[in-house]
Structures are given as structure tokens and as C-alpha cells.
Design a protein around this motif. Structure first.
Motif, PDB file in Angstrom:
ATOM      1  N   LYS A  52       0.831  -1.192   0.000  1.00  0.00           N
ATOM      2  CA  LYS A  52       0.000   0.000   0.000  1.00  0.00           C
ATOM      3  C   LYS A  52       0.871   1.248   0.000  1.00  0.00           C
ATOM      4  N   ILE A  53       0.552   2.179  -0.898  1.00  0.00           N
ATOM      5  CA  ILE A  53       1.300   3.425  -1.002  1.00  0.00           C
ATOM      6  C   ILE A  53       0.311   4.581  -1.075  1.00  0.00           C
ATOM      7  N   ASP A  54       0.532   5.580  -0.246  1.00  0.00           N
ATOM      8  CA  ASP A  54      -0.275   6.794  -0.271  1.00  0.00           C
ATOM      9  C   ASP A  54       0.425   7.824  -1.147  1.00  0.00           C
ATOM     10  N   TRP A  55      -0.347   8.584  -1.928  1.00  0.00           N
ATOM     11  CA  TRP A  55       0.199   9.645  -2.766  1.00  0.00           C
ATOM     12  C   TRP A  55      -0.621  10.881  -2.502  1.00  0.00           C
ATOM     13  N   LYS A  56       0.034  11.903  -1.974  1.00  0.00           N
ATOM     14  CA  LYS A  56      -0.667  13.168  -1.769  1.00  0.00           C
ATOM     15  C   LYS A  56       0.087  14.278  -2.473  1.00  0.00           C
ATOM     16  N   GLU A  57      -0.660  15.299  -2.835  1.00  0.00           N
ATOM     17  CA  GLU A  57      -0.073  16.446  -3.518  1.00  0.00           C
ATOM     18  C   GLU A  57      -0.250  17.670  -2.639  1.00  0.00           C
ATOM     19  N   THR A  58       0.854  18.349  -2.387  1.00  0.00           N
ATOM     20  CA  THR A  58       0.829  19.608  -1.651  1.00  0.00           C
ATOM     21  C   THR A  58       1.139  20.712  -2.659  1.00  0.00           C
ATOM     22  N   PRO A  59       1.041  21.960  -2.258  1.00  0.00           N
ATOM     23  CA  PRO A  59       1.389  23.026  -3.206  1.00  0.00           C
ATOM     24  C   PRO A  59       2.843  22.960  -3.676  1.00  0.00           C
ATOM     25  N   GLU A  60       3.715  22.336  -2.872  1.00  0.00           N
ATOM     26  CA  GLU A  60       5.141  22.300  -3.221  1.00  0.00           C
ATOM     27  C   GLU A  60       5.612  20.995  -3.841  1.00  0.00           C
ATOM     28  N   ALA A  61       4.925  19.865  -3.556  1.00  0.00           N
ATOM     29  CA  ALA A  61       5.479  18.571  -3.969  1.00  0.00           C
ATOM     30  C   ALA A  61       4.407  17.485  -4.027  1.00  0.00           C
ATOM     31  N   HIS A  62       4.788  16.391  -4.674  1.00  0.00           N
ATOM     32  CA  HIS A  62       4.033  15.133  -4.627  1.00  0.00           C
ATOM     33  C   HIS A  62       4.757  14.266  -3.602  1.00  0.00           C
ATOM     34  N   ILE A  63       4.001  13.709  -2.648  1.00  0.00           N
ATOM     35  CA  ILE A  63       4.619  12.935  -1.576  1.00  0.00           C
ATOM     36  C   ILE A  63       4.023  11.524  -1.579  1.00  0.00           C
ATOM     37  N   PHE A  64       4.907  10.528  -1.644  1.00  0.00           N
ATOM     38  CA  PHE A  64       4.515   9.118  -1.632  1.00  0.00           C
ATOM     39  C   PHE A  64       4.993   8.526  -0.309  1.00  0.00           C
ATOM     40  N   ARG A  65       4.109   7.764   0.350  1.00  0.00           N
ATOM     41  CA  ARG A  65       4.487   7.082   1.593  1.00  0.00           C
ATOM     42  C   ARG A  65       4.090   5.614   1.493  1.00  0.00           C
ATOM     43  N   ALA A  66       5.043   4.746   1.829  1.00  0.00           N
ATOM     44  CA  ALA A  66       4.796   3.304   1.787  1.00  0.00           C
ATOM     45  C   ALA A  66       5.234   2.691   3.106  1.00  0.00           C
ATOM     46  N   ASP A  67       4.383   1.834   3.666  1.00  0.00           N
ATOM     47  CA  ASP A  67       4.747   1.095   4.869  1.00  0.00           C
ATOM     48  C   ASP A  67       5.559  -0.128   4.447  1.00  0.00           C
ATOM     49  N   LEU A  68       6.801  -0.171   4.874  1.00  0.00           N
ATOM     50  CA  LEU A  68       7.700  -1.282   4.541  1.00  0.00           C
ATOM     51  C   LEU A  68       8.380  -1.787   5.811  1.00  0.00           C
ATOM     52  N   PRO A  69       7.603  -2.319   6.751  1.00  0.00           N
ATOM     53  CA  PRO A  69       8.209  -2.753   8.017  1.00  0.00           C
ATOM     54  C   PRO A  69       9.202  -3.889   7.810  1.00  0.00           C
ATOM     55  N   GLY A  70      10.323  -3.773   8.488  1.00  0.00           N
ATOM     56  CA  GLY A  70      11.327  -4.832   8.448  1.00  0.00           C
ATOM     57  C   GLY A  70      12.203  -4.828   7.210  1.00  0.00           C
ATOM     58  N   ILE A  71      12.036  -3.857   6.326  1.00  0.00           N
ATOM     59  CA  ILE A  71      12.859  -3.804   5.120  1.00  0.00           C
ATOM     60  C   ILE A  71      13.932  -2.738   5.306  1.00  0.00           C
ATOM     61  N   LYS A  72      15.172  -3.103   4.983  1.00  0.00           N
ATOM     62  CA  LYS A  72      16.298  -2.174   5.091  1.00  0.00           C
ATOM     63  C   LYS A  72      16.362  -1.317   3.839  1.00  0.00           C
TER      64      LYS A  72
END
Length: 158
Positions: A52-72
Motif C-alpha cells: 500500500k502506497i499513499d500519494w498526496k499532492e501539496t502546493p510544493e510537492a508530490h509525496i509518496f508514503r509506503a509502509d515497509l516494516p522490516g525492510i532495510k
């Protein structure tokens, strides 16, 4: 006991009370355990593929967040392909099994994952940054500043 056999898969019905009839739901249970009938290797792959990856857009940038527990961070790759495709991929190594250990449950998945996103034209691809903290990957894609149209006042003579 029903006066007629149920055509809805063994659900209870009462012919004398029309409000007691259970209505057959074709989607019942479809989304609850769609992975349970797959072999364990396919379940692992399906779970990682669906990272699962979240993608949000702010006035300055596109920000992607992914939960990757236990991954280096060495196990994750963030790339920009074909000029505007953001690709996030990686692999969680399977834990080494030792013959002396007895496993009671294995729920954490291992294997590869890959997600791709087509970035909009306003993305500054040369300034993409990625961080991995506490199992959360954050990819920041700055946006090109929108040029505001220059307004020039014209004096009215007369």
C-alpha cells in the motif's frame, strides 16, 4: 424450520414473515479472505505486490508514503524511468529456517514488490528525494513552480 428449502445456501427463512428472509449477497465474503485459497507462495507474492502506497499532492510537492516494516534501505530501490514513471521496488529476504526450530505461525511475507506511478508534468524529476525511517518510505517529488501570468496595467487616455 422452513416450509420450503432455502435456495440461498442454507440460510434460515420463514415463509410466513417476509421480513425474515435473508437476501443472497453475491459479494458476501469475496473481499474478506480472497487470498485464503491460494498456495502460501502465491499469498506471499500477492501481499507484497499489493504494498500500500499513499500519494498526496501539496502546493510544493508530490509525496509518496509506503509502509515497509522490516525492510532495510538497501533492499529498496526508488527510480524514475522513461522520464516520468516513478518506480518503487524491493525485496524482503526470507528468514533462514533452522532445523532445530519449530515454527507455529508464519504470517510475515517475503519476496519482491514493485509499484509504478506516472508522474504529472509539473514534477521536478531531477530533485526527487527518498527517506526510510521507522519502516516508512517517503518519496518527495518537488513540483515546478507555476508561473503566474504577468499583469501589466494599461493607462486609459481620454
Amino acid at each position: 424450520m422452513s416450509l420450503i428449502p432455502s435456495i440461498f445456501g442454507g440460510r434460515r427463512t420463514n415463509v410466513l414473515d417476509p421480513f425474515s428472509l435473508d437476501i443472497w449477497d453475491p459479494f458476501d465474503g469475496l473481499f474478506q479472505s480472497s487470498l485464503t485459497n491460494l498456495p502460501s507462495s502465491a499469498r506471499e507474492t500477492a501481499q507484497l505486490v499489493s504494498t500500500k502506497i499513499d500519494w498526496k499532492e501539496t502546493p510544493e510537492a508530490h509525496i509518496f508514503r509506503a509502509d515497509l516494516p522490516g525492510i532495510k534501505k538497501e533492499e529498496v530501490k526508488v527510480e524514475v524511468e522513461d522520464g516520468n514513471i516513478l518506480q518503487i521496488s524491493g525485496e524482503r529476504s526470507k528468514e533462514q529456517e533452522e532445523k532445530t526450530h519449530k515454527w507455529h505461525r508464519v504470517e510475515r511475507s517475503s519476496g519482491k514488490f514493485l509499484r509504478r506511478f506516472r508522474l504529472p508534468e509539473n514534477a521536478k524529476l531531477e530533485e526527487v528525494k527518498a527517506t526510510l525511517e521507522n519502516g516508512v518510505l517517503t518519496v518527495t517529488v518537488p513540483k515546478v513552480e507555476e508561473k503566474k501570468p504577468e499583469v501589466k496595467s494599461i493607462e486609459i487616455s481620454g
